[in-house]
Each structure stands twice: as C-alpha cells, then as structure tokens.
Design an enzyme around this catalytic site. Structure first.
Site, short mmCIF file in Angstrom:
data_model
loop_
_atom_site.label_atom_id
_atom_site.label_comp_id
_atom_site.label_asym_id
_atom_site.label_seq_id
_atom_site.Cartn_x
_atom_site.Cartn_y
_atom_site.Cartn_z
CD GLU A 42 -2.80 1.17 2.44
OE1 GLU A 42 -3.60 2.12 2.56
OE2 GLU A 42 -2.70 0.25 3.27
NE ARG A 269 4.65 -7.93 11.30
CZ ARG A 269 3.98 -6.79 11.29
NH1 ARG A 269 2.70 -6.76 11.63
NH2 ARG A 269 4.58 -5.67 10.95
CE LYS A 279 2.84 0.50 5.21
NZ LYS A 279 2.56 0.54 3.77
#
Length: 583
Positions: A42, A269, A279
């Site tokens: 994104e 992850r 983020k």
C-alpha cells in the site's frame, strides 16, 4: 524445481513449507503448472526491513520456479496514499536487485472490474447495501464467543440493493451513509466472515483516477479479486491475514469462473528486536521530528538502511538466514548487523580515519620530508590491490590511543612506550604538550627509521598498532555515529506499562563528530561508497553529500557487536548481585 544446490556437498537444502506447497502444485499441474506471485504494497509509507523479507520471498519463489512476479500497488485508500511513496517503493525493490519487468499494476486499474464483481454478488443475493454506520456495524459484530446481530437491512430486495449501489457510485450520498456488505454468516466463529464491508463511500479524489470514483473497495475485497484478474497462483501474505483467508476463498468461490484459483499462503512476518515495524508508528516518528525523515539512517526502512550503508546483498542474505516460518518470532537485530559485517568485510576498502584527533609530532623526522607508504586495500581480497598513504613529521592519532598513566593491559601509546604505526614506523613517546587547562594538545615522539612498513629488522615486538593520518595531508570529514533507535529490545512492551512507545527512544542514537581527519584517498569517494575505517567500523558516504561540501560519513555498523558485549556485562553484573544477596 527449485535450484538450491549451494552447499559444499551439493546436497539440496530442505524446502520451506511454501516451496513444498509450490512443488506439490506443480506436480499436480495446478493452474497449468504456472508460478506467478505478486508484491502488493500500500503506497502509504516507505518500505521497511519486514517488506524486504516479503520482496525476497515473492521474487525469489518466482525466480526459483521460472515464474513471474507482479508489483501491484494497493491504492484503494486515497486518504493516505501519495506519489512519493510509489516512487520510493519502486526504487527500493530495484535496489534490492529485483525487476517486475512490464508488470506494474494498481488496484485502481481494476476499479471497474471490481465494481462489476460487487454487482455480481448483489445479483446472487450475496451482498447488500447497509445503512448502519461503520461504528454501528462494529458494535453489532458480536465477540469471538458470541454471535453478531444481523443488520435490519440484510434482506433488502436485490433490485433495491442494485439501485442503491448504482446511486452510491453516482455520488448521491454523503460519506458513511451506506456501506456494501457481503452476506455470509453473523454467527461465524471467524469474525472476518460476519458480513464484512466490501465498499465504502469516500468523496475524495484519487491520485490516479481523479474524481471518477467516490466509492472505494476495501482491501479484503480488492486483494483476492486483483490476484484473480492478474492470474496470480500463490498469494503470499503474513500471518495476520490467516483469519482473512476464508473470506478470500469465499469471495473467489462466488466471483471466479473456471478452474483457476489463486491460493493465499501465510508466513510469519519479520519482527526485529530494538525496532518497531508499524508504518503508522514510523510515520509518527517522522511527523513528530524524532527522526529526520523516512530515510533517516536510524529507521528500519529500506531507504534508511541503504543510507546508513547496508548493501542489498546483506539484506538478501539476512532474509535467507531468517528463513520462512509459520509462527511469529522476534529476530535479534544483531543477525542483520552481522550479515552486513560479513558482506562489507569482503567488499569494503580499508582506510585510516581518526575520529577524535590529537597531534603527534615526530621530533627526529625531518621537517621538510614526506613520503608515500604502501597500504593494503583489503586483506580479504588481493585483487583490490594497494594504495599509497602519505606520511610526514606531524600526524594525528586517536586521543583514546594515548594515556599518561596507563592501566594494565593498555597496549597503546604512553610515556616511554613504543608502538607501531600501521604501514609506517615504530614510534616512542618522549613527552606531551598541554594547554592552560591541562589538556594534551600535542604528543612528542621519536621514530625508528629502520622499521619502515611497521617491521623491525632486529625482530623486537610491540603489542600496540595504531591507525593514523598525516596532518599535512588530512582530509577533514564529518562522521555520524548511529546506534539503535530504541533502548529496549521490545519497544512496544512499554504499552503494557501505560507508556507511549516513544518513551523508549534511545537519546544517544546519534553522535555527530565534526572534526574527524581522514587519509586523502577518500577525497575521491562518491555518495554511498562504503569503507572500513580501521579499528572503528564500517562507514558509508551519505547519499545526500555533494562534491564541494565537507564529506559526511554514516556509521553503518561497528566491527563487533558492542551491544552484545554490553548485555553480557550487565548479565554478569546481575549474576554477581544475586550471589552477593545469597551470601
């Protein structure tokens, strides 16, 4: 089959669980025996080291199995997305060594197709327009142990849903007035399946489609259908999307046609010690001025690591070492740092730079004499050759390399003591000069001209070898010593104590040394060139430095893991305290 015959015996490394799935799919000729992955960021921030692992995985799987990888921007939320993020993502993926060729796509490329897919769900009776607000929807979803409450609009007639959805697209309603929801099961034990929102109204221009749309698909809807449109075979996601997989499959089952189906596979992850990977939190650090920018060398972003001096090879090697797991865990940041040390040890040229200089005057060296001495560029790689280092009567050494009253096991320069100057001569301290405050401003030494090259013809040995720079030829440089951004290995744990994660920031994460002296060889260095400063660590020319300005070096990593040493000392101190208590 994957080609990973790279160990000494030529034996094939064990496959990770994703490779096992891929090979099984190829064996069964699933999806025509193709392997097609995608990396779908994104564009609402810069990529970090966790994304690097995903990039290496997606592109690596495709390369190993002669497949393809798409770069797809998930640009479904125009509120947070910017062109600068798209540009940085492109640059990071290329810098890591991967190429998506002509396969750069955007979720916004498919807005019309996604809209038609939504219409298809409505016509099937599998989606409806809901008038509950997002907050009301949240409050009626129930809990993991209690079923949710069905919306009063769940059983609208299909024609009414179609009409409202068309009017949503036409812009007749304000933000939040209606939502399009999937009609699945409000009693499902999986909260993601309790009639999730597929579309919401947002009257905001999109960077690529302008004012063409005022309704935008949710990620869960756009993700799987974009995979389907692009022909993706293996959709690799991190573990937080495991609960979303049933919805991924449900939507495809009701929209896709034919036998082809993309398959979502989850992996752990990357969680790194002394680091935050959100983020949102990284953006907070940027916006509130705790760091200079997204590419501040203290940030775990790919651009920050690059500016600090990391190489793409070291990051790819780190990703390989970490491996692919099914369960989340925390990787010690020391593993990342060591990957860089191993890489730069082989490729970085050695140079001499004095970070905290004090002048040494060699009193018996002729005042008008200077010479060039041979220095090895990299003992790990003979092909890198030699260089010339100028030597003269006055040199700089590290202030910490001299003590008037040295303790035991101090093997550097002291009154009456002889040491070796690397590549040069043996020198002996004869005295010092101090200023009015008692600070040493000059060290007086003599040299033995028979020890040129740092070797004694009579075979006498000295324990100390110092790096140095000729004062007459020294290049003034600025050195920025970066350390870890957080003090605790788990920065987020302070939340349990009611504190903000920023309360764990390391106040000593940056020291700027403005009066450093380097050998003149460095005057030809270029931005992002990397060197080992002998006895000090690995350093990189800052990417924003420009010729004509004072050269700036960023410390990439120390020669040794000093944090591990400190931790061991603290552990030993703790054990001593425990023993004393028992006594």
């Amino acid at each position: 089959m994957v080609n990973n015959d790279n160990n000494e015996e030529g034996k094939r490394k064990p496959l990770n669980f994703i490779e096992q799935i891929v090979e099984e799919d190829l064996k069964n000729n699933k999806n025509g025996g193709r392997v097609h992955t995608r990396f779908p960021p994104e564009p609402n921030g810069f990529l970090h080291i966790g994304h690097a692992k995903s990039i290496c995985l997606n592109f690596g799987i495709a390369e190993d199995y002669n497949g393809k990888t798409n770069l797809r921007f998930d640009d479904t939320n125009p509120l947070k997305e910017e062109q600068k993020y798209i540009d940085s993502i492109r640059e990071d993926v290329h810098w890591l060594g991967f190429d998506w060729e002509d396969r750069e796509f955007y979720a916004s490329d498919y807005f019309e197709q996604l809209y038609e897919f939504a219409v298809k769900l409505i016509k099937q009776g599998n989606a409806y327009v809901c008038e509950l607000t997002p907050e009301e929807i949240k409050n009626t979803r129930g809990t993991p142990t209690e079923p949710g409450k069905e919306s009063p609009y769940r059983n609208r007639p299909i024609e009414e849903n179609l009409d409202l959805f068309h009017r949503m697209r036409a812009g007749e309603f304000e933000d939040g007035r209606y939502q399009l929801r999937a009609k699945i099961d409000m009693a499902s034990p999986n909260m993601q399946m309790r009639d999730p929102i597929l579309y919401r109204i947002r009257h905001i221009a999109h960077p690529r489609t302008g004012d063409q749309w005022c309704i935008y698909p949710m990620y869960d809807f756009a993700h799987g259908q974009s995979d389907y449109i692009e022909g993706i075979t293996h959709s690799l996601c991190t573990l937080e999307f495991a609960n979303h997989r049933p919805l991924y499959d449900w939507l495809l089952d009701h929209i896709a046609e034919g036998e082809y189906r993309p398959r979502q596979i989850e992996f752990a992850r990357l969680n790194l010690s002394y680091t935050v990977m959100s983020k949102r939190k990284l953006l907070e650090l940027v916006n509130e001025g705790y760091v200079d920018a997204w590419d501040d060398p203290r940030m775990p972003t790919i651009s920050g690591l690059r500016r600090r001096g990391y190489t793409p090879e070291s990051i790819r090697e780190f990703s390989e070492k970490v491996g692919i797991a099914k369960r989340d865990n925390v990787i010690d940041v020391a593993l990342l740092e060591n990957s860089l040390r191993e890489d730069l040890n082989k490729r970085a040229q050695r140079v001499m730079t004095v970070l905290d200089p004090v002048k040494v005057v060699i009193t018996n060296y002729p005042e008008d004499q200077e010479e060039e001495l041979d220095a090895v560029n990299n003992p790990e790689d003979e092909t890198m050759g030699m260089r010339k280092v100028p030597f003269s009567r006055e040199i700089y050494i590290e202030r910490a390399d001299f003590m008037e009253e040295p303790p035991k096991k101090f093997f550097r320069l002291a009154p009456g003591r002889e040491v070796r100057l690397r590549y040069a001569y043996y020198i002996t301290c004869e005295g010092v000069v101090k200023n009015e405050f008692g600070e040493i401003t000059e060290i007086r030494c003599t040299y033995d001209p028979e020890t040129k090259g740092g070797q004694s013809p009579d075979g006498r040995k000295v324990k100390g070898t110092l790096h140095w720079v000729s004062a007459k030829h020294a290049l003034p440089v600025e050195v920025r010593q970066y350390d870890r951004l957080f003090m605790d290995e788990s920065p987020d744990k302070v939340k349990e104590e009611g504190k903000d994660f920023k309360s764990n920031l390391n106040p000593d994460s940056l020291h700027i040394l403005e009066n450093c002296m380097a050998e003149p060889y460095l005057k030809n260095a270029k931005p992002e060139d990397k060197f080992q400063f002998e006895r000090k660590g690995y350093f990189c020319v800052d990417r924003y430095w420009k010729p004509g300005e004072k050269m700036v070096f960023n410390r990439a990593v120390t020669l040794k893991d000093t944090w591990a040493k400190i931790a061991k000392q603290q552990q030993n101190q703790g054990q001593k305290k425990q023993k004393n208590k028992k006594k």
